[in-house]
Design a protein around this motif. Sequence first.
Motif, PDB file in Angstrom:
ATOM      1  N   MET C  94       0.779  -1.122   0.080  1.00 49.44           N
ATOM      2  CA  MET C  94       0.003  -0.030  -0.097  1.00 49.44           C
ATOM      3  C   MET C  94       0.950   1.141  -0.023  1.00 49.44           C
ATOM      4  O   MET C  94       1.915   1.231   0.732  1.00 49.44           O
ATOM      5  CB  MET C  94      -0.826   0.136   1.322  1.00 49.44           C
ATOM      6  CG  MET C  94      -1.828  -1.000   1.364  1.00 49.44           C
ATOM      7  SD  MET C  94      -3.087  -1.124   0.001  1.00 49.44           S
ATOM      8  CE  MET C  94      -3.154  -2.679  -0.626  1.00 49.44           C
ATOM      9  N   GLN C  97      -1.279   6.746  -0.198  1.00 51.46           N
ATOM     10  CA  GLN C  97      -2.670   7.592  -0.463  1.00 51.46           C
ATOM     11  C   GLN C  97      -3.725   6.710   0.056  1.00 51.46           C
ATOM     12  O   GLN C  97      -4.963   7.047  -0.339  1.00 51.46           O
ATOM     13  CB  GLN C  97      -2.618   7.502  -1.854  1.00 51.46           C
ATOM     14  CG  GLN C  97      -1.882   8.735  -2.722  1.00 51.46           C
ATOM     15  CD  GLN C  97      -2.062   8.693  -4.197  1.00 51.46           C
ATOM     16  OE1 GLN C  97      -1.364   9.524  -4.841  1.00 51.46           O
ATOM     17  NE2 GLN C  97      -2.645   7.777  -4.827  1.00 51.46           N
ATOM     18  N   VAL C  98      -3.498   5.724   0.945  1.00 46.79           N
ATOM     19  CA  VAL C  98      -4.580   4.423   1.167  1.00 46.79           C
ATOM     20  C   VAL C  98      -5.787   5.451   1.646  1.00 46.79           C
ATOM     21  O   VAL C  98      -6.855   4.957   1.019  1.00 46.79           O
ATOM     22  CB  VAL C  98      -4.012   3.660   2.270  1.00 46.79           C
ATOM     23  CG1 VAL C  98      -5.035   2.499   2.491  1.00 46.79           C
ATOM     24  CG2 VAL C  98      -2.566   3.026   1.614  1.00 46.79           C
ATOM     25  N   ILE C 100      -7.037   8.172   1.626  1.00 41.87           N
ATOM     26  CA  ILE C 100      -7.650   9.169   1.029  1.00 41.87           C
ATOM     27  C   ILE C 100      -8.502   8.438  -0.259  1.00 41.87           C
ATOM     28  O   ILE C 100      -9.639   8.605  -0.536  1.00 41.87           O
ATOM     29  CB  ILE C 100      -6.887  10.278   0.357  1.00 41.87           C
ATOM     30  CG1 ILE C 100      -6.152  10.934   1.551  1.00 41.87           C
ATOM     31  CG2 ILE C 100      -7.818  11.241  -0.431  1.00 41.87           C
ATOM     32  CD1 ILE C 100      -5.299  12.335   0.851  1.00 41.87           C
ATOM     33  N   SER C 101      -7.557   7.668  -0.793  1.00 45.87           N
ATOM     34  CA  SER C 101      -8.257   6.601  -1.835  1.00 45.87           C
ATOM     35  C   SER C 101      -9.368   5.909  -1.498  1.00 45.87           C
ATOM     36  O   SER C 101     -10.358   5.669  -2.067  1.00 45.87           O
ATOM     37  CB  SER C 101      -7.212   5.760  -2.552  1.00 45.87           C
ATOM     38  OG  SER C 101      -5.837   6.360  -2.497  1.00 45.87           O
ATOM     39  N   ALA C 102      -9.356   5.313  -0.242  1.00 49.44           N
ATOM     40  CA  ALA C 102     -10.553   4.525   0.291  1.00 49.44           C
ATOM     41  C   ALA C 102     -11.738   5.583   0.568  1.00 49.44           C
ATOM     42  O   ALA C 102     -12.815   5.058  -0.056  1.00 49.44           O
ATOM     43  CB  ALA C 102     -10.296   3.829   1.711  1.00 49.44           C
ATOM     44  N   GLY C 104     -11.985   8.227  -1.260  1.00 50.38           N
ATOM     45  CA  GLY C 104     -12.783   8.635  -2.589  1.00 50.38           C
ATOM     46  C   GLY C 104     -13.451   7.652  -3.001  1.00 50.38           C
ATOM     47  O   GLY C 104     -14.465   7.781  -3.651  1.00 50.38           O
ATOM     48  N   ALA C 105     -12.828   6.438  -3.149  1.00 54.23           N
ATOM     49  CA  ALA C 105     -13.558   5.262  -3.643  1.00 54.23           C
ATOM     50  C   ALA C 105     -14.922   4.819  -3.100  1.00 54.23           C
ATOM     51  O   ALA C 105     -15.834   4.855  -3.811  1.00 54.23           O
ATOM     52  CB  ALA C 105     -12.571   4.020  -3.580  1.00 54.23           C
ATOM     53  N   ALA C 107     -16.821   6.923  -1.461  1.00 55.63           N
ATOM     54  CA  ALA C 107     -17.784   8.164  -1.982  1.00 55.63           C
ATOM     55  C   ALA C 107     -18.241   8.037  -3.239  1.00 55.63           C
ATOM     56  O   ALA C 107     -19.397   8.252  -3.542  1.00 55.63           O
ATOM     57  CB  ALA C 107     -17.061   9.660  -1.776  1.00 55.63           C
ATOM     58  N   PHE C 108     -17.376   7.556  -4.074  1.00 53.49           N
ATOM     59  CA  PHE C 108     -17.575   7.197  -5.221  1.00 53.49           C
ATOM     60  C   PHE C 108     -18.611   6.221  -5.532  1.00 53.49           C
ATOM     61  O   PHE C 108     -19.726   6.320  -6.314  1.00 53.49           O
ATOM     62  CB  PHE C 108     -16.334   7.036  -6.256  1.00 53.49           C
ATOM     63  CG  PHE C 108     -16.543   6.900  -7.833  1.00 53.49           C
ATOM     64  CD1 PHE C 108     -16.634   5.362  -8.324  1.00 53.49           C
ATOM     65  CD2 PHE C 108     -16.803   8.113  -8.711  1.00 53.49           C
ATOM     66  CE1 PHE C 108     -16.765   5.415  -9.646  1.00 53.49           C
ATOM     67  CE2 PHE C 108     -17.149   7.925  -9.855  1.00 53.49           C
ATOM     68  CZ  PHE C 108     -16.959   6.590 -10.689  1.00 53.49           C
ATOM     69  N   LEU C 109     -18.384   5.028  -4.859  1.00 61.59           N
ATOM     70  CA  LEU C 109     -19.293   3.938  -4.694  1.00 61.59           C
ATOM     71  C   LEU C 109     -20.665   4.483  -4.381  1.00 61.59           C
ATOM     72  O   LEU C 109     -21.557   4.295  -4.951  1.00 61.59           O
ATOM     73  CB  LEU C 109     -18.906   2.866  -3.810  1.00 61.59           C
ATOM     74  CG  LEU C 109     -19.630   1.686  -3.721  1.00 61.59           C
ATOM     75  CD1 LEU C 109     -19.926   1.115  -4.888  1.00 61.59           C
ATOM     76  CD2 LEU C 109     -19.045   0.772  -2.834  1.00 61.59           C
TER      77      LEU C 109
END
Lengths: 102, 640, 171
Positions: C94, C97-98, C100-102, C104-105, C107-109
């Motif tokens: 990992m 960016q773990v 934030i990416s989580a 972001g992902a 939120a996207f979902l």
Amino acid sequence: MIPLDHFLILGAILFSIGIFGVLTRRSAIGILMSIELILNTANINFIAFNKFLGAGDGLGQIFALLVITIAAASAVIGLVLIIAVYRNTKNIFAENINLMKW
Amino acid sequence: MVKYAHLIPIFPFLAFTVNILFGRRIKKASALVSIAASFVALLFSIITLFGLLNGNGSYSLGKWLAFGSLTLNFGVMVDPLSCIMLLVVTTVGTLIQIYSIGYMHDDPRFSRFFAYMSLFTASMLGLVLADNLLALFIFWEGVGLCSYLLISFWFERPSAAKAGMKAFITTRIGDVGLLIGILILFSSTGTFSFSGLEHAGGNYALFTVAAFLIFSGAVGKSAQFPLHVWLPDAMEGPTPVSALIHAATMVAAGVYLVGRTFWLFSSHPLSLIWVAYIGAITAFFAASIATVNNDIKRILAYSTISQLGLMMMGLGVGGYSAGIFHLVTHAFFKALLFLCAGSVIHAIGTQDIQKMGGLLPKLKVTGVTFIIASLAISGLPPFSGFWSKDEILSEALNTGHPVLFIIGALTSVLTAFYIFRLIFLVLFGKMRSELHPHESPKVMIIPLSILALFSIFMGFIGSPFTGYAFQGFLRFGTASMPAAPRPDHFMMAVSTLIAVSGIGLAYSVYILNNKILPDSFRAKFALLYRVVYNKYYIDEIYEFIFIRPCILLSNLAFRFDSSVVDGAVNKSAGITVMISELKSWFDMYIVDGIVNLTAKIINAFSRLLQLIQTGLIQFYLLVAILGLVAIILFKFMGGV
Amino acid sequence: MNSGLIQQLSSSVFYIIAGLTVFFAIRLVISRNIFHSAIFLAMVLMGVACVYLYLGAEFLAIAQVLIYVGAIVILFLFVIMLTASIHDRAISQMNKQVLISAAGAAAFLLLIIKVIKAGSWQANNPSAPELSIKELGKSLMTTYVLPFEAISLILIAVLVGAIVIAKSGKR
């Protein structure tokens, strides 16, 4: 029957997992795998829409077939590039490939 | 015919222009140009004389300046006095210029010399023909300028340059008085012209003052005491210059001025007596200096001063014709004396008479003409000087001035003495130094001879033999002149006695008891001798009283200027430098600072923004995804 | 037989398969061992193939398994083995960016699900007829022949490019 939504939701979940993987994996190979995942998710969407909403010409399936081909091609190229980079720098961690840094 | 009299000064002036502009090219021919102009002027003067005799007098040439209610007329004065002066100036001038061809032969500025001579002739002729005081003053200054130019002709010699300056400044003092006098007369009467002034009346005291002031101009120009100091130093100029200007013509301008304004003096007797006494004092004083001087030219210079004094004395006692007559005869024999002296100097190369002696066998013509001139100046009959000097002395006695008569007589004795002292020391006896004299060329000899003839015979026109034609001529056309003199045999005898005694004294001292008597005199009257030999220390007194304070003042002014004025200038420059330094500081730190600050701010911002460019793909992707999320969110919120 | 029961059974099997796929996918992106990741990738791809079956695209399911699992994953494994020296199990896979990416992902979902839910699909009526392979092949060769040819061009380019790049290291 399984409603369209569920297929789409499945696709969405896989897609966000794939996004997460692209953004966080350190190894370039890991990133490529995540990309394959995303492409597959797109395929699911295509097929689902083809089944539920499509006209009779099977456009969705054909498109999905093409996507598979393209995905394969891009994976090939990606892996070859990784090999080339590995040969040059012995290092394929994405965070170390930052020649485009300011 | 007389209407062309105004052309007389034009010819020499044209010669001046030609010589100044083309002198370098025509070289020796410039002399011819000058002499030709002079000769033509002479011819015109003769024509003018005849014209006057036929009744053509003064005339006007027209308006010259007009401002306000005042108009100045320009005209030509043609009367006996001016005619006589014209003839004297042109004759003597022509002869001297012919002499100069030989004397100035090797000079590099040959044509310049003749240009100046022509300019002088033109100015002198203009002075004589002027019919108003203003024009006369203009030409007065003109001759003064030419005198300066010619005295310092050899300006490489510092003594010559200084002499020129001394002459100019000393005569300037007199000229200031003259100008004030002219202006007083003008402001009283509103006219400058002689005829107008003569017939106008005015405040007696004011006019007396004006007369004194006009005479002061004559004192300066004619080198009377106390403004005589420039004339001996003016001998630094070439000998022809001394002959023409400082013997025959320019210095006579003062006498001419008094003669021209004689009505002013004679109606204010105080001024006239002043003229007479100044003249007498000058005459005796200068003659005494001449007896002990050892420089040929300076002896002659003091002689000139002395004779001018005599002329002034003659005018001062009322002898208008006596003074003018002496002026005419003096012009010829003094010019001759100077030219002979020039010839001697040219032959020997020194001006110190103590180094000369026994030159007569070697310089025959020069020597003979020298002796003739000396006889003329001594006043021995029948030479020209006798007639004129005799008339002056008789006027002095007959008008009731015995003191003046005695001073005049003593002066004449001294005159004869010193001139023959000169003759005996230069031409007779043994040669006192090892020099090789040679006679001068013909071009110098011929004018000497002609002048000698004049010296012998000129006097007759004022003598009983011609019925006093000269004096009569002077009265021509006017009724206000004194009556013609009658032959005064007593006076003639006295004059002859004076001349003979002077010559005899000189003979006994210098020929018989060669050197013994002078030395014993020098020993006995050592102090007196020293005073007289040093010209009564006049120059030193002037130096102390006038020149030193003047130099002190100018030094003071100079120091003031360099410290205060220049200091102020430098200070203001310093202030400007300071201000500009301030501005440069301002520009450097503040203006540039702002510019640099702007750059630094932008730099900082860009540094900040650079952080986005990590070069890592995943970072970019993250940003893209987040952006996408944000947009969708925005859409959901009902945003744009 | 009770078609409703079979239907219910098939639906529940579908959900099980979907869940497994998700599980494997998560393990794919989290696992420290790249090798394991590759295997998980194969699992996921097979799961997706099953989903295709459920959607009536049999040919595609077979093609998926053949191409993806059969070739691509093998390729991945080869490359992993070639670069094995640096894939140490100890290093975390990992990067920074773990979190934030989580976020972001996730939120996207959520947003996507929201979108999906908001859409008015004719969800429950599968109206499209099922295509046979014959039909598919005909369609590919006639109506959609242009993309087909383009794909072949791409494949040639990829082939050449791969050879070139792989070769250039040897010089």
